[in-house]
Design a protein around this motif. Structure first.
Motif, PDB file in Angstrom:
ATOM      1  N   PHE A   1      -0.517   1.735  14.180  1.00 37.46           N
ATOM      2  CA  PHE A   1      -0.004   2.372  14.672  1.00 37.46           C
ATOM      3  C   PHE A   1       0.767   3.009  13.470  1.00 37.46           C
ATOM      4  N   ASN A   2       0.913   4.599  14.039  1.00 35.14           N
ATOM      5  CA  ASN A   2       2.199   5.381  13.702  1.00 35.14           C
ATOM      6  C   ASN A   2       2.251   4.860  11.548  1.00 35.14           C
ATOM      7  N   THR A   3       0.397   4.461  11.181  1.00 38.25           N
ATOM      8  CA  THR A   3       0.585   4.636   9.592  1.00 38.25           C
ATOM      9  C   THR A   3       1.212   5.631   8.857  1.00 38.25           C
ATOM     10  N   CYS A   4       0.159   6.548   9.214  1.00 38.87           N
ATOM     11  CA  CYS A   4       0.545   8.166   9.333  1.00 38.87           C
ATOM     12  C   CYS A   4       1.219   8.882   9.618  1.00 38.87           C
ATOM     13  N   GLU A   5       3.058   8.807   9.270  1.00 38.10           N
ATOM     14  CA  GLU A   5       3.777   9.694  10.252  1.00 38.10           C
ATOM     15  C   GLU A   5       3.856  10.370   9.628  1.00 38.10           C
ATOM     16  N   ASN A   6       4.765  11.528  10.877  1.00 31.45           N
ATOM     17  CA  ASN A   6       4.908  13.182  11.824  1.00 31.45           C
ATOM     18  C   ASN A   6       3.427  13.811  12.175  1.00 31.45           C
TER      19      ASN A   6
ATOM     20  N   LEU B   1       0.378  17.252   7.518  1.00 34.13           N
ATOM     21  CA  LEU B   1       0.537  18.607   8.344  1.00 34.13           C
ATOM     22  C   LEU B   1       1.032  18.804   7.182  1.00 34.13           C
ATOM     23  N   ALA B   2       1.027  20.424   7.106  1.00 35.34           N
ATOM     24  CA  ALA B   2       1.396  21.326   6.169  1.00 35.34           C
ATOM     25  C   ALA B   2       3.148  20.695   5.320  1.00 35.34           C
ATOM     26  N   GLN B   3       4.024  20.603   6.597  1.00 33.06           N
ATOM     27  CA  GLN B   3       5.205  20.587   6.356  1.00 33.06           C
ATOM     28  C   GLN B   3       5.282  19.046   5.377  1.00 33.06           C
ATOM     29  N   TRP B   4       4.437  18.370   5.725  1.00 32.46           N
ATOM     30  CA  TRP B   4       4.118  16.744   5.312  1.00 32.46           C
ATOM     31  C   TRP B   4       4.421  16.631   3.839  1.00 32.46           C
ATOM     32  N   LYS B   5       4.884  15.391   3.212  1.00 40.11           N
ATOM     33  CA  LYS B   5       3.454  15.281   2.139  1.00 40.11           C
ATOM     34  C   LYS B   5       4.536  13.674   1.991  1.00 40.11           C
ATOM     35  N   GLY B   6       3.545  13.200   0.579  1.00 40.98           N
ATOM     36  CA  GLY B   6       3.981  11.774   0.465  1.00 40.98           C
ATOM     37  C   GLY B   6       2.998  10.751   0.758  1.00 40.98           C
ATOM     38  N   PRO B   7       2.393   9.368   0.641  1.00 39.85           N
ATOM     39  CA  PRO B   7       1.387   8.291   1.361  1.00 39.85           C
ATOM     40  C   PRO B   7       1.202   8.177   2.896  1.00 39.85           C
ATOM     41  N   ARG B   8       2.664   8.314   3.081  1.00 37.43           N
ATOM     42  CA  ARG B   8       2.429   7.977   4.406  1.00 37.43           C
ATOM     43  C   ARG B   8       3.130   9.129   5.309  1.00 37.43           C
TER      44      ARG B   8
ATOM     45  N   ARG C   1       0.947  -0.878  -0.332  1.00 37.07           N
ATOM     46  CA  ARG C   1       0.104  -0.364   0.027  1.00 37.07           C
ATOM     47  C   ARG C   1       1.104   1.444   0.149  1.00 37.07           C
ATOM     48  N   SER C   2       2.456   1.050  -0.294  1.00 41.79           N
ATOM     49  CA  SER C   2       2.870   2.413   0.224  1.00 41.79           C
ATOM     50  C   SER C   2       4.431   2.064  -0.947  1.00 41.79           C
ATOM     51  N   PRO C   3       4.252   3.136  -2.241  1.00 45.67           N
ATOM     52  CA  PRO C   3       5.387   2.881  -2.927  1.00 45.67           C
ATOM     53  C   PRO C   3       6.732   3.558  -2.588  1.00 45.67           C
ATOM     54  N   GLU C   4       6.371   4.128  -1.290  1.00 46.15           N
ATOM     55  CA  GLU C   4       7.787   4.746  -0.528  1.00 46.15           C
ATOM     56  C   GLU C   4       8.901   3.947  -0.504  1.00 46.15           C
TER      57      GLU C   4
END
Length: 338
Positions: free
Chosen positions: A80-85, A101-108, A53-56
């Motif tokens: 737990f911690n699926t979406c970080e930061n 949050l505004a400073q972060w991006k990406g699937p997770r 579920r994550s290409p990162e």
């Protein structure tokens, strides 16, 4: 042996063939849940859906090579911690998505926007600093500047280098294990910092000859064979964290080490073990790289990487300085102005 070797494969919860376990080791694997797993400051991603579920790219440089009969323990996509930061996980018809949050991006929410938009030149490593809405570039050898876009004029010379706390330089030393000569100059304001470490520092049994600042004094540690508990330590009586240049000479001959600071203060170390060879041919200056902490790599001997200026390194009594072009690895180094 007094060290735990964790450089090979690590098996969590069981072994591929539990039937071959011998002695008093358990013959049945672990049953239960494991939420976080970290070894030597490296975090393993235990995401059950990893790759599905994550290409990162895995940011931890440690991967799960294989697994069997392992299922998700949280019972849903938003475990737990699926979406970080501090990202918010929301289940949807496709499984889940993250509100970052505004400073972060990406699937997770793993990618810092400043690192993606500005970046660090010449493959420099971008370190997120969201608490001040900024970033830091860990530059590869030969580059400096805010975004590693300035060519260092000290790359092939003997000039003094500035270490900023995230800096690191590694050299190989002459192959003579019974006699070692090191001389260098430094200046710093730090009260507890590692200046250099001669030795691998992969195990508490590795030989080492280390110099740093402890409580403002120059401290030297030496270990020949055995384990870390058999090291010898001594230090100056005067303080040298005054941001002024100081000269250090360290000579190891067999089990004895002589130290001279500024040609005025002298002290000795004598190792009480039946060995007289220093098996250490890698010199770490300033730290061990951004993936290893000084505190863990020096077994709490020093608490922080070097911050200040360093120069005039020599491995010989004839005074020939080591050119920085001989560095095997170097990161985040700058020219020292004075």
């Amino acid at each position: 042996m007094f060290a735990l070797d964790v450089t090979s494969s690590i098996y969590l919860g069981g072994y591929p063939n539990m039937g071959i376990m011998v002695g008093n080791l358990p013959s049945v694997g672990f049953t239960g849940c494991v939420r976080e797993f970290e070894v030597n400051d490296l975090k393993f991603d235990l995401d059950y859906y990893w790759g599905e579920r994550s290409p990162e790219v895995n940011p931890y440089d440690v991967t799960i090579h294989s697994a069997s009969n392992v299922v998700d323990c949280d019972g849903n996509y938003c475990g737990f911690n699926t979406c970080e930061n501090k990202g918010e996980c929301v289940e949807d018809i496709n499984g889940y998505h993250c509100n970052c949050l505004a400073q972060w991006k990406g699937p997770r929410c793993r990618y810092y926007r400043q690192c993606s938009s500005v970046g660090c030149h010449d493959n420099g490593v971008c370190v997120a600093m969201p608490w001040i809405n900024d970033h830091e570039c860990v530059c590869h050898w030969g580059w400096e500047g805010y975004n590693c876009d300035v060519i260092m004029d000290t790359m092939s010379g003997y000039s003094n280098l500035q270490f900023v706390g995230s800096s690191y330089l590694r050299l190989t030393t002459p192959q003579n294990s019974t006699e070692t000569f090191l001389s260098f100059s430094f200046k710093t304001r730090k009260t507890d910092t590692m200046i250099l470490w001669l030795g691998e520092s992969q195990s508490s049994e590795d030989d080492h000859l280390a110099v740093g600042i402890k409580n403002g004094r120059v401290m030297v540690s030496v270990q020949l064979g055995y384990d870390f508990d058999h090291k010898e330590i001594n230090m100056t009586s005067a303080f040298y964290n005054d941001d002024k240049w100081h000269d250090v000479i360290v000579t190891q001959h067999g089990r004895n080490v002589d130290v001279i600071v500024d040609k005025t203060e002298k002290f000795k170390l004598s190792v009480k073990v039946p060995f007289d060879q220093l098996d250490a041919h890698v010199l770490h200056i300033g730290g061990f790289g951004h993936k290893r902490t000084v505190e863990s790599s020096t077994y709490q001997l020093f608490s922080s990487p070097f911050g200040g200026c360093f120069g005039n390194l020599s491995f010989s009594k004839n005074g020939n300085f080591v050119p920085w072009s001989e560095a095997v690895v170097a990161e985040n180094l700058f020219s020292c102005s004075d």
